[in-house]
Write a protein that holds these residues in place. Structure first.
Motif, PDB file in Angstrom:
ATOM      1  N   PHE A  57       0.830  -1.203   0.000  1.00 12.89           N
ATOM      2  CA  PHE A  57       0.000   0.000   0.000  1.00 12.89           C
ATOM      3  C   PHE A  57       0.862   1.250   0.000  1.00 12.89           C
ATOM      4  N   LYS A  58       0.404   2.262  -0.740  1.00 15.75           N
ATOM      5  CA  LYS A  58       1.096   3.551  -0.765  1.00 15.75           C
ATOM      6  C   LYS A  58       0.312   4.547   0.073  1.00 15.75           C
ATOM      7  N   THR A  59       1.026   5.513   0.603  1.00 20.97           N
ATOM      8  CA  THR A  59       0.457   6.528   1.479  1.00 20.97           C
ATOM      9  C   THR A  59       0.471   7.864   0.759  1.00 20.97           C
ATOM     10  N   LEU A  60      -0.704   8.447   0.600  1.00 21.45           N
ATOM     11  CA  LEU A  60      -0.841   9.708  -0.136  1.00 21.45           C
ATOM     12  C   LEU A  60      -1.532  10.744   0.740  1.00 21.45           C
ATOM     13  N   GLY A  67      -9.280  19.901   5.731  1.00 22.84           N
ATOM     14  CA  GLY A  67      -7.877  19.792   6.137  1.00 22.84           C
ATOM     15  C   GLY A  67      -7.153  18.691   5.393  1.00 22.84           C
ATOM     16  N   LEU A  68      -5.899  18.473   5.750  1.00 26.78           N
ATOM     17  CA  LEU A  68      -5.102  17.429   5.121  1.00 26.78           C
ATOM     18  C   LEU A  68      -5.547  16.056   5.610  1.00 26.78           C
ATOM     19  N   VAL A  69      -5.602  15.103   4.690  1.00 28.51           N
ATOM     20  CA  VAL A  69      -6.085  13.757   4.968  1.00 28.51           C
ATOM     21  C   VAL A  69      -5.138  12.762   4.312  1.00 28.51           C
ATOM     22  N   VAL A  70      -4.913  11.634   4.974  1.00 26.99           N
ATOM     23  CA  VAL A  70      -4.075  10.572   4.431  1.00 26.99           C
ATOM     24  C   VAL A  70      -4.963   9.484   3.844  1.00 26.99           C
ATOM     25  N   GLY A  71      -4.642   9.091   2.616  1.00 33.27           N
ATOM     26  CA  GLY A  71      -5.286   7.958   1.961  1.00 33.27           C
ATOM     27  C   GLY A  71      -4.249   6.871   1.745  1.00 33.27           C
ATOM     28  N   VAL A  72      -4.588   5.639   2.103  1.00 37.20           N
ATOM     29  CA  VAL A  72      -3.670   4.507   1.956  1.00 37.20           C
ATOM     30  C   VAL A  72      -4.329   3.513   1.003  1.00 37.20           C
ATOM     31  N   VAL A  73      -3.713   3.335  -0.171  1.00 36.35           N
ATOM     32  CA  VAL A  73      -4.308   2.503  -1.226  1.00 36.35           C
ATOM     33  C   VAL A  73      -3.277   1.531  -1.785  1.00 36.35           C
ATOM     34  N   VAL A 125      -7.917   3.963   5.086  1.00 38.44           N
ATOM     35  CA  VAL A 125      -7.236   2.861   4.410  1.00 38.44           C
ATOM     36  C   VAL A 125      -8.235   2.195   3.472  1.00 38.44           C
ATOM     37  N   ASP A 126      -7.781   1.895   2.251  1.00 37.04           N
ATOM     38  CA  ASP A 126      -8.663   1.218   1.307  1.00 37.04           C
ATOM     39  C   ASP A 126      -9.144  -0.106   1.899  1.00 37.04           C
ATOM     40  N   GLU A 127     -10.425  -0.375   1.703  1.00 33.98           N
ATOM     41  CA  GLU A 127     -11.058  -1.537   2.311  1.00 33.98           C
ATOM     42  C   GLU A 127     -10.447  -2.870   1.876  1.00 33.98           C
ATOM     43  N   ALA A 158      -5.291   5.316  13.863  1.00 34.69           N
ATOM     44  CA  ALA A 158      -6.669   5.727  14.163  1.00 34.69           C
ATOM     45  C   ALA A 158      -7.463   5.889  12.874  1.00 34.69           C
ATOM     46  N   ALA A 159      -7.221   4.993  11.933  1.00 34.37           N
ATOM     47  CA  ALA A 159      -7.839   5.070  10.604  1.00 34.37           C
ATOM     48  C   ALA A 159      -9.187   4.368  10.549  1.00 34.37           C
ATOM     49  N   THR A 160      -9.847   4.561   9.421  1.00 32.51           N
ATOM     50  CA  THR A 160     -11.068   3.834   9.091  1.00 32.51           C
ATOM     51  C   THR A 160     -10.871   3.206   7.715  1.00 32.51           C
ATOM     52  N   TYR A 161     -11.728   2.248   7.384  1.00 34.89           N
ATOM     53  CA  TYR A 161     -11.728   1.645   6.057  1.00 34.89           C
ATOM     54  C   TYR A 161     -12.765   2.332   5.182  1.00 34.89           C
ATOM     55  N   ALA A 162     -12.467   2.422   3.895  1.00 37.64           N
ATOM     56  CA  ALA A 162     -13.424   2.914   2.903  1.00 37.64           C
ATOM     57  C   ALA A 162     -12.929   2.464   1.534  1.00 37.64           C
ATOM     58  N   PRO A 163     -13.831   2.399   0.552  1.00 33.06           N
ATOM     59  CA  PRO A 163     -13.392   2.083  -0.816  1.00 33.06           C
ATOM     60  C   PRO A 163     -12.715   3.295  -1.438  1.00 33.06           C
ATOM     61  N   LEU A 164     -11.394   3.279  -1.529  1.00 32.22           N
ATOM     62  CA  LEU A 164     -10.633   4.456  -1.988  1.00 32.22           C
ATOM     63  C   LEU A 164      -9.919   4.271  -3.315  1.00 32.22           C
ATOM     64  N   ALA A 165      -9.669   3.018  -3.695  1.00 25.14           N
ATOM     65  CA  ALA A 165      -8.844   2.770  -4.879  1.00 25.14           C
ATOM     66  C   ALA A 165      -9.701   2.664  -6.135  1.00 25.14           C
TER      67      ALA A 165
END
Length: 166
Positions: A57-60, A67-73, A125-127, A158-165
């Motif tokens: 997974f990459k961190t973007l 505000g600024l948000v981190v997406g991990v896909v 984080v991507d689900e 302290a992340a959550t899952y969601a469909p991000l990719a």
């Protein structure tokens, strides 16, 4: 999965390894020889480590109206900015300027870890991470990945899952 220290010369670790150790979260350090000419840091890591790319997974960092948000896909896909905005209750999202990403996370682009960032950000984080017993994320520098369970990744960030990719 046992905790392992980084290779000689990196005995102090990175902020990511320090944070995981302090939290008592098991992880495995996977150093590899980084090629500066590699077109994709994440795919390079998957190949060098002999791991299926969907587990890496990459961190973007994205800039949203909240505000600024981190997406991990997964490195095999791209970050769906609309999906990230929706996941955090924002109206819009755009990729953060690389200089801002480096300053706010404390890591260099291509080595940004979701763990141990200088400034704590809302993280999603991507689900698909849930499909694996362990996933790989940057360890805080190019040529270093960390393997840990998706549940522990969520806990430490302290992340959550969601469909991000996409």
């Amino acid at each position: 999965m046992a905790r392992r220290k980084a290779a000689a010369g990196a005995s102090a670790g990175t902020p990511a390894t320090v944070a995981l150790t302090a939290a008592g979260i098991p992880f495995t350090v996977h150093p590899y020889e980084h090629d500066p000419s590699a077109p994709s840091y994440g795919l390079e890591a998957a190949e060098a480590l002999g791991v299926e790319p969907d587990r890496v997974f990459k961190t973007l960092l994205a800039d949203t109206d909240t505000g600024l948000v981190v997406g991990v896909v997964p490195v095999t896909g791209t970050l769906d900015l609309k999906a990230l905005a929706t996941a955090v209750g924002a109206k819009r999202a755009a990729m953060a300027d690389p200089a801002v990403a480096e300053r706010r996370t404390g890591y260099v682009v291509g080595g940004i870890s979701p763990v141990g960032q200088k400034t704590q950000h809302v993280t999603v984080v991507d689900e698909t991470a849930q499909l694996f017993d362990t996933v790989f994320v940057s360890g805080g520098k190019r040529g270093l990945d960390l393997e840990l369970s998706p549940a522990d990744l969520l806990r430490i960030t302290a992340a959550t899952y969601a469909p991000l990719a996409k």
